[in-house]
Design a protein around this motif. Structure first.
Motif, PDB file in Angstrom:
ATOM      1  N   GLY A 152       0.974  -1.130  -0.162  1.00  0.00           N
ATOM      2  CA  GLY A 152       0.011   0.080  -0.015  1.00  0.00           C
ATOM      3  C   GLY A 152       0.996   1.248  -0.063  1.00  0.00           C
ATOM      4  N   ASN A 153       0.911   2.011   1.019  1.00  0.00           N
ATOM      5  CA  ASN A 153       1.517   3.230   1.154  1.00  0.00           C
ATOM      6  C   ASN A 153       2.545   3.103   2.283  1.00  0.00           C
TER       7      ASN A 153
ATOM      8  N   ASP B 138      -5.065   5.789  -1.872  1.00  0.00           N
ATOM      9  CA  ASP B 138      -3.850   6.125  -1.810  1.00  0.00           C
ATOM     10  C   ASP B 138      -3.521   7.320  -2.787  1.00  0.00           C
TER      11      ASP B 138
ATOM     12  N   ARG C 201      -6.382   1.155  -2.859  1.00  0.00           N
ATOM     13  CA  ARG C 201      -5.645   0.794  -1.539  1.00  0.00           C
ATOM     14  C   ARG C 201      -4.668  -0.253  -1.727  1.00  0.00           C
ATOM     15  N   GLY C 202      -3.149  -0.042  -1.439  1.00  0.00           N
ATOM     16  CA  GLY C 202      -2.211  -0.919  -1.826  1.00  0.00           C
ATOM     17  C   GLY C 202      -2.266  -1.072  -3.283  1.00  0.00           C
TER      18      GLY C 202
END
Lengths: 326, 326, 326, 326
Positions: free
Chosen positions: A295-296, D138, D294-295
């Protein structure tokens, strides 16, 4: 585990854009936290040959934007032998190096794992390969840049494809992994994508192209990963041409230009984060881990798990989209 | 010669970056001076098939930056027959077209010359080909962009060449003309350049590479024009590899990506100037001419002279530099 | 004149892409012909401070593709004094330097002219400035790259201009010379171009924009050279906004990014040719000359003539086209 | 909820690279699954003015690589009124549109939320804004491309910064969000970064620059987000100059060129995935959701949650790195 005073960083295997930002981050983070930092040139080969230099903040000035790796890289068979490993270890000791950050792919990680099983030296691996085929990270260093390089090539070919009625075959890197082919194929709007992971027959390919022609498509681009079972773009083009005489066919082999180029923002940030995290992990006493992006967030994975794990990075929605959006 | 009321523009042969700026200039200059302007799609083929559309200022909005040609291009055998030419002429008359601007290479000019010998219709040719192999102009449309495309590729390959010890062979366009290979080779800092105009033997090439290796060069890039006598980059690489075992060798075939891409500033300006001048020439009563750039001035050349003339565009100093600076 | 054994090269004034290819050519050509070559860092300042290094073929490896100048540049007031010149001369003698190649603009040439009037040392000037405002050469080093940089910026702005109804003002370099503004304006398809050489009033500008709006143009780009009489893009935008309330207005100041970037193929070839020719000229006994490109040939001009001459490089057809094609 | 037969897609607010790939994916995915698809031009304005066109696979050919949005965008105050909303709804009904995909930022989502509270029409929002300041994903569409655009500008400025001793101030987009400034600052190797979220005083900035100068840095680049409290790059430069007389200072205002450009591979893939997922969500009966990454997975978020949520996207490690690595 004794306190770490000096770490060394090296790159190994195929070079990838983003390695230089990562080297810079390792050096500057190490120095910021009071460590000494050395650079090992030409990977494991340099470890064996004592090709090791001390680095300071200036050593990594102005390298953020450079493709390739200032530490160079090499393949090294000798490191696979106990004698080679011993020489490497002796040189590290001679240089008072307490810990290693190795940037590279599968082979690099295997080397780190074996070396750190044999000798008591903390190691952290950073996934650097344009192929994006490692477990433990959503993205590997260089993949984003390489994909951008490929779509710039496809965009140019499309200009001329639109001007003529022609079929273009573009061979991209990926002996075992179709990540670049799949992403670049979708991002470039390719009419068809030939992946190592999927057994697309020439017959199926021709059916796809014929369906396009039926919808009045007068030109097309086919992405062929070098590991495709049909034997590369020239072979695919030749076999299509034999059957499908409608179009003139042309071939481009991108080759190693996919490895070069100034790293993209994504790869510079990723390299910087991974290098930063690798040093912090060593300081925190971590050992035998690889760094990754999930993800981040930056995460650590056990190196044995990273070596054994398999991630299928041809996401289902991307596979579906590749035929629906073309 | 009767007054011109309506002109038509077309592109023919291989497409080249800069054709769109030229089309735009022809359309807007024509309209500015009170003419009607038509676009013929797919070159001579469209003339024969009456694939002709009226154009206004909006038809060419936002095309300045596009590669390829919005009018498309095609090869056309039928135009070489008297019947084909007659059909083309009848369609021009039907569309009330009084004069032609044809953008392309040698074949395009030949078509214009024959057509205007047979029928009373003023024609102006604009040199558009990435090969820069036409008489009457220092530069042809597309050459500057193509050369920039090639050096960007070489720059990327050099990143990875510097990281490993390797020899790279890059095949560039140029069946008969080595202009792209020579300029891109010098601008890219290639270790050797194989040109169609020059008979470089594999033996000579190896001597050059060996001299480089003796000076501690650990990697190198060889540019091979597709028209080189040794049969293309794969063959050259294979034969070098047999003898010269020092390096690993890798091949890139740039292919048609050299034709695409947004035109450079140079090609946009050149296309605009040539289109502008072509229309002004027709208005001034010129006939059977080609437009060209000499120094910084636009000039006209008789089309027969342009077809028969030969300019050796591998300037002496460039040939000399190619070995001295490498 | 005594035989030349050692030459020195330096860059001075504003840096420009293409200076590095030129430095490389001077060094390698000199060495090829048996000369020693030194590099003077930071222009005349380095001459005064003895900041001079010997160079060999390796010193200029891998610089062909780099923007800026590896020898750096500086403004130097002290060189305008007799004492400063004497120090510079003494340092040249100390380093056994027999001749100079200076790359830069008007100020650089003035320095060379004065220095060589006072001391017996052969000098050759190479025109390196993005402004293209020197006499004796159709193009100066860096102009082509800078123009490409500007049109890439304009192309990006046009993407967003087309999405919204907006008026964009883009300020480009050119205090006295409108070469960049004119060429980039035409190549970028700007709706209007404000040049230092031409007194375009805000009233005239608004008339042009209103005419565009009347033709249903919903957005536009105005190029403003920094030397435009109305005081830069912010002022022009503000004054247009007061009167012409139809559009939202936005400003971009490109600034020094126009000086940077990897040199284009054109500038790499031009720099290589000029550096090569400068050394050959010194060997041939030439003195107090500048090197230039005329058409496709390298020529020499007397340095006094180069300093006094004026070339109006806003070609008539370009000026005409700038309004007709917009 | 009744079955969906026809969907419409629109873009609203500031345009962003990646919107076109998303539009293309919505259209082609819709058609693939048997839906009719319309495009609404100029966002909510077009809904009110019935500026709505039916789209097919050809409508979105060759737009994958284009910056901006082919559907254009506009600000629309009238949509905030009940009457405006009613007109919009009536037009949707007139066009038999059953569901909406809206691509844009915060304002776009607010509009979707209010509209779907009032009228029974399924809506899905896609986060498209270069600022990366939305909750639920994200990354937003356009952020990656914009960041690449900024670092290309910084790289060019650094070329000239290295040639001279100078301090450069580069103003980047971000009125409230420093995402671009932070990432581009790190990826570009900026000496200092001024963010809206962080109150960096001129005094602190000067301390940072003085520390760099003490370490022999002779040039530097400061990134200033437009929303920085000190009032933009010109003001910051002026105030630094007053105190810190060591360097010459230069300013670049990138402005709207940050919004343009061909979308990066990342943004093309992201746009394609999001458009694909938005249509699938509508078909699956989803309503009042936003799509996000997300991811490496596409997720849905309730639109009210997306509007109220706050994500601090200045990751801690990035904030730390920004001072350590510079």
């Amino acid at each position: 585990m004794s306190k770490i005073n000096k770490i060394a960083v090296f790159t190994s295997g195929g070079d990838a854009p983003g390695m230089n930002p990562c080297i810079r981050a390792v050096v500057r983070t190490g120095i910021y936290y009071g460590l000494k930092v050395a650079g090992i040139r030409q990977g494991y080969q340099g470890m064996i040959e004592n090709n090791i230099v001390d680095m300071d903040n200036h050593s990594v000035s102005n390298i953020l934007q450079l493709g390739g790796t200032i530490l160079k890289t090499a393949r090294c068979l000798e490191f696979k032998t106990p004698e080679g490993m011993q020489k490497a270890y002796d040189n590290l000791k001679k240089n008072k190096i307490d810990a290693l950050v190795g940037i590279g792919g599968d082979g690099t990680f295997t080397g780190l794992e074996r070396f750190s099983s044999k000798f008591d030296i903390p190691v952290i691996g950073v996934p650097g390969t344009i192929d994006n085929d490692l477990y433990g990270s959503d993205y590997t260093l260089g993949f984003d840049t390489a994909t951008n390089t490929v779509i710039e090539a496809i965009d140019k070919i499309r200009d001329t494809a639109e001007s003529h009625a022609r079929l273009f075959f573009v061979e991209v890197m990926g002996r075992d992994a179709g990540c670049i082919a799949l992403r670049a194929g979708i991002a470039g709007g390719a009419e068809a994508i030939m992946l190592p992971e999927k057994d697309t027959s020439i017959k199926d390919l021709i059916a796809t192209l014929a369906a396009g022609a039926a919808k009045n498509k007068t030109s097309g681009i086919v992405i062929v990963a070098e590991g495709d079972k049909n034997g590369g773009a020239f072979n695919v083009a030749k076999r299509v041409k034999e059957v499908f005489n409608f179009y003139d066919t042309k071939v481009t082999i991108l080759g190693h230009l996919q490895r070069g180029g100034s790293p993209s923002s994504f790869d510079r940030i990723l390299g910087s984060r991974m290098g930063f995290a690798a040093v912090k992990a060593l300081i925190a006493g971590e050992h035998r881990k690889t760094v990754g992006l999930r993800g981040n967030e930056i995460v650590l994975t056990d190196i044995v798990e990273a070596l054994n794990g398999h991630e299928f990075k041809l996401e289902d929605d991307l596979m579906e989209m590749s035929t629906i959006l073309a």
